[in-house]
Design a protein around this motif. Structure first.
Motif, short mmCIF file in Angstrom:
data_model
loop_
_atom_site.label_atom_id
_atom_site.label_comp_id
_atom_site.label_asym_id
_atom_site.label_seq_id
_atom_site.Cartn_x
_atom_site.Cartn_y
_atom_site.Cartn_z
N TYR A 91 11.75 29.86 31.38
CA TYR A 91 10.78 28.81 30.59
C TYR A 91 11.80 27.97 30.13
O TYR A 91 12.77 27.94 30.25
CB TYR A 91 10.06 29.55 29.51
N VAL A 92 11.07 26.69 29.65
CA VAL A 92 11.67 25.67 29.21
C VAL A 92 12.00 25.98 27.77
O VAL A 92 11.12 26.28 27.06
CB VAL A 92 10.97 24.26 29.21
N LEU A 113 15.05 25.84 35.63
CA LEU A 113 14.18 26.93 35.66
C LEU A 113 14.17 27.48 36.96
O LEU A 113 14.70 27.02 37.89
CB LEU A 113 12.84 26.10 35.40
N ASP A 115 12.15 28.66 38.92
CA ASP A 115 11.18 28.01 40.08
C ASP A 115 12.04 27.36 40.95
O ASP A 115 11.81 27.01 42.16
CB ASP A 115 9.84 27.42 39.38
N ARG A 116 13.21 26.49 40.28
CA ARG A 116 13.67 25.67 41.36
C ARG A 116 14.61 26.35 42.09
O ARG A 116 14.95 25.86 43.34
CB ARG A 116 14.89 24.92 40.16
N ASP A 138 17.13 20.37 34.50
CA ASP A 138 15.90 20.76 35.21
C ASP A 138 15.04 19.55 34.98
O ASP A 138 14.63 19.14 33.98
CB ASP A 138 15.27 21.97 34.83
N PRO A 139 14.38 18.95 36.00
CA PRO A 139 13.31 17.88 35.78
C PRO A 139 12.25 18.27 34.79
O PRO A 139 11.93 17.41 34.18
CB PRO A 139 12.93 17.63 37.22
N GLU A 140 11.60 19.54 34.73
CA GLU A 140 10.42 19.84 33.94
C GLU A 140 11.12 19.75 32.57
O GLU A 140 10.39 19.43 31.58
CB GLU A 140 10.35 21.18 34.26
N ARG A 143 11.02 16.09 31.48
CA ARG A 143 9.73 15.64 31.51
C ARG A 143 9.26 16.38 30.12
O ARG A 143 8.44 15.26 29.29
CB ARG A 143 8.76 16.05 32.48
N GLN A 144 9.45 17.25 29.77
CA GLN A 144 8.94 17.73 28.23
C GLN A 144 9.40 17.04 27.14
O GLN A 144 8.98 16.56 26.17
CB GLN A 144 9.19 19.34 28.12
N GLU A 169 19.51 14.39 35.07
CA GLU A 169 19.37 15.21 36.24
C GLU A 169 20.71 15.37 37.13
O GLU A 169 20.85 16.03 38.00
CB GLU A 169 18.12 14.73 36.95
#
Length: 219
Positions: A91-92, A113, A115-116, A138-140, A143-144, A169
């Motif tokens: 998780y973030v 993350l 998922d990457r 991580d890009p996520e 973004r957050q 990034e």
């Protein structure tokens, strides 16, 4: 370190299936997993024994399944500041990312993350950049942070925030220019403006970029 050089990797992941999958993936790309372990203590021992080019570790590791993997990574970088470390998280966790980037000399770190991992080429490219001394977030996470944190980023224009997200990034000026469809000179001007607005002291340009990412995470 040349980008095409095979890497010697110490891997720490408590999930046997994911650990074995990562070993197979990294081997397929020509890298060598010199040790694969399932807990934080074993990670510290293996890194000391093998002197790897890069460490890949999960954040949550036995025995507590809290942040033992991250703590081990920070400990290793305190002992060997130039040791590249790529941390994986389910998780973030913004605090984890900031603490990791604060460790060692601020270079050769990555926070992704899990998922990457499914985006195989992107994952391996991120690992290679971290091993070469780059900083990858991580890009996520980026973004957050952009959604939730506005100070000191409030002084940045929307385009400057886009550029800073790309810097976080781990992208070069040329890669940022291609992504945003602008000239490399324009990217350089934006980065200069970002560094000025974030009140970063004059220093080596690569070090100032790391400081910008840290300001981005701490805001």
């Amino acid at each position: 370190m040349p980008a095409d050089r095979p890497l010697r990797i110490v891997l720490a992941e408590d999930s046997v299936l994911l650990r074995e999958g990562l070993i197979g993936l990294l081997t397929r790309f020509g890298h060598e997993v010199v040790a694969a372990v399932g807990d934080a203590d074993a990670l510290v021992t293996a890194a000391g024994e093998h002197g790897p080019d890069v460490v890949v570790t999960d954040v949550r590791m036995p025995p507590g399944l809290h942040d033992e993997g991250l703590r081990a990574a920070v400990t290793l970088r305190a002992e060997r500041p130039g040791l590249p470390v790529l941390v994986l998280s389910q998780y973030v966790q913004r605090a984890y990312a900031a603490e990791l980037l604060d460790s060692g000399d601020g270079t050769g770190v990555g926070y992704l993350l899990k998922d990457r991992i499914g985006q195989v080429e992107e994952f391996v490219d991120a690992l290679t950049r971290v091993a070469a001394g780059g900083t990858v977030v991580d890009p996520e996470v980026v973004r957050q942070l952009l959604r939730r944190r506005r100070d000191p980023l409030a002084r940045l224009t929307p385009r400057e925030r886009e550029v800073l997200a790309q810097v976080a990034e781990g992208k070069s000026n040329g890669a940022i220019a291609r992504t945003l469809v602008v000239s490399e000179a324009a990217v350089g001007k934006h980065i200069g403006s970002i560094l000025t607005k974030l009140d970063l002291p004059p220093a080596d340009d690569s070090h100032r970029r790391v400081l910008a990412v840290l300001a981005f995470l701490r805001a």
